[in-house]
Design a protein around this motif. Structure first.
Motif, PDB file in Angstrom:
ATOM      1  N   THR A 163      -4.623  -5.764  -2.089  1.00  0.00           N
ATOM      2  CA  THR A 163      -3.926  -7.009  -1.627  1.00  0.00           C
ATOM      3  C   THR A 163      -2.685  -7.346  -2.464  1.00  0.00           C
ATOM      4  O   THR A 163      -1.714  -7.737  -1.714  1.00  0.00           O
ATOM      5  CB  THR A 163      -4.958  -8.122  -1.959  1.00  0.00           C
ATOM      6  OG1 THR A 163      -6.113  -7.878  -1.290  1.00  0.00           O
ATOM      7  CG2 THR A 163      -4.245  -9.505  -1.352  1.00  0.00           C
ATOM      8  N   PRO A 164      -2.430  -7.207  -3.745  1.00  0.00           N
ATOM      9  CA  PRO A 164      -1.131  -7.344  -4.458  1.00  0.00           C
ATOM     10  C   PRO A 164      -0.149  -6.582  -3.980  1.00  0.00           C
ATOM     11  O   PRO A 164       1.127  -7.140  -3.699  1.00  0.00           O
ATOM     12  CB  PRO A 164      -1.438  -7.062  -5.787  1.00  0.00           C
ATOM     13  CG  PRO A 164      -2.921  -7.295  -6.090  1.00  0.00           C
ATOM     14  CD  PRO A 164      -3.672  -6.682  -4.616  1.00  0.00           C
ATOM     15  N   PHE A 165      -0.351  -5.498  -3.644  1.00  0.00           N
ATOM     16  CA  PHE A 165       0.855  -4.451  -2.862  1.00  0.00           C
ATOM     17  C   PHE A 165       1.166  -4.819  -1.542  1.00  0.00           C
ATOM     18  O   PHE A 165       2.182  -4.757  -0.996  1.00  0.00           O
ATOM     19  CB  PHE A 165       0.130  -2.908  -2.985  1.00  0.00           C
ATOM     20  CG  PHE A 165      -0.295  -2.562  -4.128  1.00  0.00           C
ATOM     21  CD1 PHE A 165       0.634  -2.530  -5.290  1.00  0.00           C
ATOM     22  CD2 PHE A 165      -1.471  -2.095  -4.484  1.00  0.00           C
ATOM     23  CE1 PHE A 165       0.371  -2.149  -6.521  1.00  0.00           C
ATOM     24  CE2 PHE A 165      -1.772  -1.691  -5.558  1.00  0.00           C
ATOM     25  CZ  PHE A 165      -1.076  -1.473  -6.553  1.00  0.00           C
ATOM     26  N   LYS A 166      -0.038  -5.494  -0.888  1.00  0.00           N
ATOM     27  CA  LYS A 166       0.335  -6.191   0.473  1.00  0.00           C
ATOM     28  C   LYS A 166       1.329  -7.225   0.468  1.00  0.00           C
ATOM     29  O   LYS A 166       1.768  -7.588   1.563  1.00  0.00           O
ATOM     30  CB  LYS A 166      -0.975  -6.271   1.043  1.00  0.00           C
ATOM     31  CG  LYS A 166      -1.620  -4.704   1.817  1.00  0.00           C
ATOM     32  CD  LYS A 166      -3.003  -5.130   2.173  1.00  0.00           C
ATOM     33  CE  LYS A 166      -2.853  -5.758   3.543  1.00  0.00           C
ATOM     34  NZ  LYS A 166      -4.205  -6.240   4.109  1.00  0.00           N
ATOM     35  N   ASN A 167       1.359  -7.861  -0.506  1.00  0.00           N
ATOM     36  CA  ASN A 167       2.033  -9.126  -0.769  1.00  0.00           C
ATOM     37  C   ASN A 167       3.328  -8.888  -1.538  1.00  0.00           C
ATOM     38  O   ASN A 167       4.193  -9.675  -1.815  1.00  0.00           O
ATOM     39  CB  ASN A 167       1.278 -10.151  -1.490  1.00  0.00           C
ATOM     40  CG  ASN A 167       0.154 -10.777  -0.684  1.00  0.00           C
ATOM     41  OD1 ASN A 167       0.220 -10.574   0.590  1.00  0.00           O
ATOM     42  ND2 ASN A 167      -0.736 -11.188  -1.462  1.00  0.00           N
ATOM     43  N   ASP A 168       3.757  -7.560  -1.924  1.00  0.00           N
ATOM     44  CA  ASP A 168       4.920  -7.209  -2.718  1.00  0.00           C
ATOM     45  C   ASP A 168       6.138  -7.692  -2.032  1.00  0.00           C
ATOM     46  O   ASP A 168       6.328  -7.538  -1.175  1.00  0.00           O
ATOM     47  CB  ASP A 168       4.882  -5.928  -3.181  1.00  0.00           C
ATOM     48  CG  ASP A 168       5.589  -5.430  -4.329  1.00  0.00           C
ATOM     49  OD1 ASP A 168       6.966  -5.305  -3.989  1.00  0.00           O
ATOM     50  OD2 ASP A 168       5.186  -4.920  -5.385  1.00  0.00           O
ATOM     51  N   PRO A 169       6.893  -8.323  -3.094  1.00  0.00           N
ATOM     52  CA  PRO A 169       8.200  -8.850  -2.318  1.00  0.00           C
ATOM     53  C   PRO A 169       9.203  -7.678  -1.969  1.00  0.00           C
ATOM     54  O   PRO A 169      10.261  -7.889  -1.135  1.00  0.00           O
ATOM     55  CB  PRO A 169       9.057  -9.591  -3.527  1.00  0.00           C
ATOM     56  CG  PRO A 169       8.220  -9.262  -4.786  1.00  0.00           C
ATOM     57  CD  PRO A 169       6.841  -8.897  -4.265  1.00  0.00           C
ATOM     58  N   ASP A 170       9.136  -6.586  -2.357  1.00  0.00           N
ATOM     59  CA  ASP A 170      10.095  -5.502  -2.042  1.00  0.00           C
ATOM     60  C   ASP A 170       9.518  -4.955  -0.694  1.00  0.00           C
ATOM     61  O   ASP A 170       8.209  -4.481  -0.519  1.00  0.00           O
ATOM     62  CB  ASP A 170       9.649  -4.214  -3.059  1.00  0.00           C
ATOM     63  CG  ASP A 170      10.625  -2.929  -2.648  1.00  0.00           C
ATOM     64  OD1 ASP A 170      10.001  -2.272  -1.973  1.00  0.00           O
ATOM     65  OD2 ASP A 170      11.875  -3.011  -3.140  1.00  0.00           O
ATOM     66  N   ALA A 279       3.546 -17.063  -4.520  1.00  0.00           N
ATOM     67  CA  ALA A 279       2.759 -17.734  -5.641  1.00  0.00           C
ATOM     68  C   ALA A 279       1.837 -16.837  -6.321  1.00  0.00           C
ATOM     69  O   ALA A 279       0.883 -16.465  -5.770  1.00  0.00           O
ATOM     70  CB  ALA A 279       2.390 -19.120  -5.353  1.00  0.00           C
ATOM     71  N   LYS A 280       1.985 -16.775  -7.626  1.00  0.00           N
ATOM     72  CA  LYS A 280       0.896 -16.002  -8.450  1.00  0.00           C
ATOM     73  C   LYS A 280       0.349 -17.035  -9.545  1.00  0.00           C
ATOM     74  O   LYS A 280       0.834 -17.788 -10.207  1.00  0.00           O
ATOM     75  CB  LYS A 280       1.583 -14.608  -8.891  1.00  0.00           C
ATOM     76  CG  LYS A 280       1.835 -13.735  -7.906  1.00  0.00           C
ATOM     77  CD  LYS A 280       2.417 -12.469  -8.655  1.00  0.00           C
ATOM     78  CE  LYS A 280       2.788 -11.406  -7.648  1.00  0.00           C
ATOM     79  NZ  LYS A 280       3.388  -9.948  -8.458  1.00  0.00           N
ATOM     80  N   ASN A 346      -7.734 -10.419  -7.665  1.00  0.00           N
ATOM     81  CA  ASN A 346      -6.878  -9.256  -7.433  1.00  0.00           C
ATOM     82  C   ASN A 346      -5.225  -9.547  -7.849  1.00  0.00           C
ATOM     83  O   ASN A 346      -4.514  -8.997  -7.212  1.00  0.00           O
ATOM     84  CB  ASN A 346      -7.061  -9.041  -6.022  1.00  0.00           C
ATOM     85  CG  ASN A 346      -6.956  -9.977  -4.939  1.00  0.00           C
ATOM     86  OD1 ASN A 346      -6.058 -11.057  -5.154  1.00  0.00           O
ATOM     87  ND2 ASN A 346      -7.308  -9.821  -3.918  1.00  0.00           N
ATOM     88  N   GLY A 347      -5.330 -10.757  -8.392  1.00  0.00           N
ATOM     89  CA  GLY A 347      -4.012 -11.034  -9.283  1.00  0.00           C
ATOM     90  C   GLY A 347      -3.026 -11.878  -8.060  1.00  0.00           C
ATOM     91  O   GLY A 347      -1.906 -12.284  -8.106  1.00  0.00           O
TER      92      GLY A 347
END
Length: 567
Positions: A163-170, A279-280, A346-347
């Protein structure tokens, strides 16, 4: 007692059957109300114990689906529960025809009898093999998803850990994460299709064996839809298309502008709300739980006592680990009068929503823990989801504790997400109705139905993208409820509508809003959903004016929200 100390022993199913049969005969033979009441209470104690053992096995299996002991215990319960249902049905029939029904209604409420009537419509001994097979097939789906090891950037990740990678700003990295996850689903497409096809036909056969046209009516009964009909749901879906879809579409158009990407959005771009990142939460998992403690202690004495009890007794399992079932849930462990929260941190902002959403369920369970019978602790599912979705909004004044510098991002995202979720949730419901109306559809035809409905409820999504699985109309297969809990999704949409009503009240007077919340929560499951709302002074989501009103208030707030300085 700590969760790790709670003892699990496989029960003797034949002995339980005999005990239920003995209690059923005693109820029939009761010569006074006091005798009937004593049997009624004794049956409740027995059911609490049986439910506790089944729940302990389920929780421990979902924490590690590779554990062979609890895997076998889960299989045991998959077979045992349908067998016990035959004997519980005999109890239900005796309860409904008891000479002391009126006195039991007067003391314990009529809801148990309303739901008992529905229970009788859900079961006959001849469907026991189908129920066992349904349980096993749904468990196979959950195990498949829990087993996922997705290769990404040289490592292996679970679905939740992606999930964090699927929200990555890059943009490039985010797109590759979506493709990697989508490829895992594509690699398991045949199994996913086969499992769902089997479930659909099993459920359709159940419905027909019980005298219905197919599964839909049975599905409504199994979900305890005791105060609204399929027609009411269809009207709600129409109102969502009329009021919510245009507002949600506007939210996504502005998101595309912020990101500088084309509209409609790709699935990967729709996941990123701000160019600088979503937002994190700040800090570690322990920091989030500690912030949760401070929030609940400040909210009210009752919530403070509740959350400290949860932490002290290890009643939250929230870390995402290998072999762990996906998603999150709250359940009750009735021998110990406590709830349990299962999740996968998951951050992302979802970690905080676990501490508010699932703990909203848990607080309601704990607050009503002394209710007899146990069936009146929880309302029906849409009623339960009001507790959780509304609690998320009560955490707003403490958002900085959780999000620090990302607080403004979170507040905007949370409200926007509440609004945009309803069209998605309604899509899930509409899709399931279509599926069970035509159970003979092929897997590809089902995917095409999903893709068509995506265009109706989520026109902001681009369906000609290059992300496997999602762009092919197959993304519904990641939604656990569609496999494991059919027709359990419109409940979230109805509850979200009420939660937005709470959000509006919180903006005006948080203390007064909390009084409404307690007025709703303290009723437990003592009445049907619409009556619980009425008793607490809340509006019904089935009233078109309610949906229109909360939609307009939320949209005005979002339109005026200050996003200056946020990239």
């Amino acid at each position: 007692m700590k969760f790790s100390e709670m003892e699990y022993v496989r029960p003797d199913v034949e002995q339980i059957k005999q005990e239920i049969e003995t209690l059923t005969n005693a109820l029939k033979a009761a010569e006074s109300y006091e005798a009937a009441k004593a049997v009624f209470v004794e049956k409740d104690k027995l059911l609490r114990h049986v439910q506790t053992l089944g729940t302990l096995a389920h929780i421990r299996h979902s924490i590690d689906t590779r554990d062979t002991f609890y895997d076998e215990e889960n299989k045991f319960w998959n077979a045992a529960e349908p067998e016990l249902q035959e004997y519980l049905q005999q109890w239900t029939e005796a309860l409904l025809t008891s000479d002391y029904r009126k006195q039991l209604e007067a003391e314990f409420g009529d809801i148990i009898f309303i739901n008992a009537e529905l229970e009788l419509k859900c079961f006959a001994p001849e469907i026991i093999p189908l129920l066992v097979e349904e349980n096993d097939t749904a468990m196979a789906y959950e195990k498949l998803l829990a087993s996922a090891q997705i290769p990404f950037e040289g490592k292996q990740y679970t679905i939740s850990q992606m999930t964090p990678f699927k929200n990555d700003p890059d943009d490039a990295r985010r797109l590759q994460a979506w493709k990697a996850e989508g490829q895992w689903y594509k690699d398991h497409q045949q199994e996913l299709d086969s499992l769902y096809d089997k479930l659909v036909h099993l459920r359709d056969e159940m419905g027909k064996k019980l005298g219905y046209d197919g599964y839909t009516q049975l599905g409504y009964y199994r979900m305890s839809r005791n105060c609204y009909t399929k027609s009411d749901v269809e009207k709600f879906r129409e109102a969502v298309r009329k009021y919510l879809v245009p507002v949600a579409d506007g939210i996504y158009r502005k998101q595309a502008e912020r990101l500088g990407v084309p509209y409609p959005l790709s699935f990967a771009d729709a996941a990123l709300l701000f160019r600088s990142g979503n937002a994190k939460p700040q800090g570690t998992s322990e920091d989030i739980l500690e912030a949760g403690r401070r929030f609940y202690e400040a909210l009210s004495p009752e919530t403070g006592e509740f959350f400290n009890m949860m932490l002290d007794n290890e009643l939250l399992d929230v870390l995402s680990t290998e072999g762990k079932e996906g998603g999150g849930y709250c359940t009750g462990i009735y021998d110990y009068d406590v709830p349990f929260i299962f999740a996968n941190f998951n951050g992302t902002a979802g970690d905080v929503e676990v501490v508010t959403h699932e703990a909203g369920h848990a607080f309601a369970d704990w607050y009503n823990r002394d209710r007899v019978p146990m069936e009146t602790i929880w309302p029906s599912m849409e009623g339960c989801e009001v507790h959780s979705m509304s609690m998320e909004f009560f955490a707003w004044p403490w958002a900085e504790e959780f999000f620090g510098p990302d607080t403004r991002k979170f507040l905007y995202s949370h409200l926007a997400g509440a609004v945009t979720f309803i069209p998605y949730g309604t899509l899930v419901d509409h899709f399931q109705h279509k599926v069970y109306e035509k159970p003979e559809m092929t897997p590809r035809e089902r995917h095409d139905v999903w893709k068509e409905l995506l265009g109706v409820y989520m026109p902001w999504m681009r369906l000609d993208g290059d992300i496997p699985f999602y762009a092919d109309g197959e993304g519904w297969q990641r939604q656990h409820h569609i496999y494991s809990s059919p027709f359990y999704y419109i409940d979230y949409c109805l509850a979200q509508t009420v939660a937005l009503e709470f959000w509006a009240k919180i903006q005006e007077d948080r203390n007064e809003a909390w009084r409404y919340y307690i007025a709703y929560t303290e009723q437990g499951g003592s009445a049907v959903f619409t009556k619980l709302l009425e008793n607490a002074g809340l509006d019904s989501p089935f009233d078109e004016a309610t949906l229109r009103g909360v939609c307009e208030k939320a949209n005005r707030f979002l339109e005026a929200y200050d996003l200056s300085g946020i990239a």
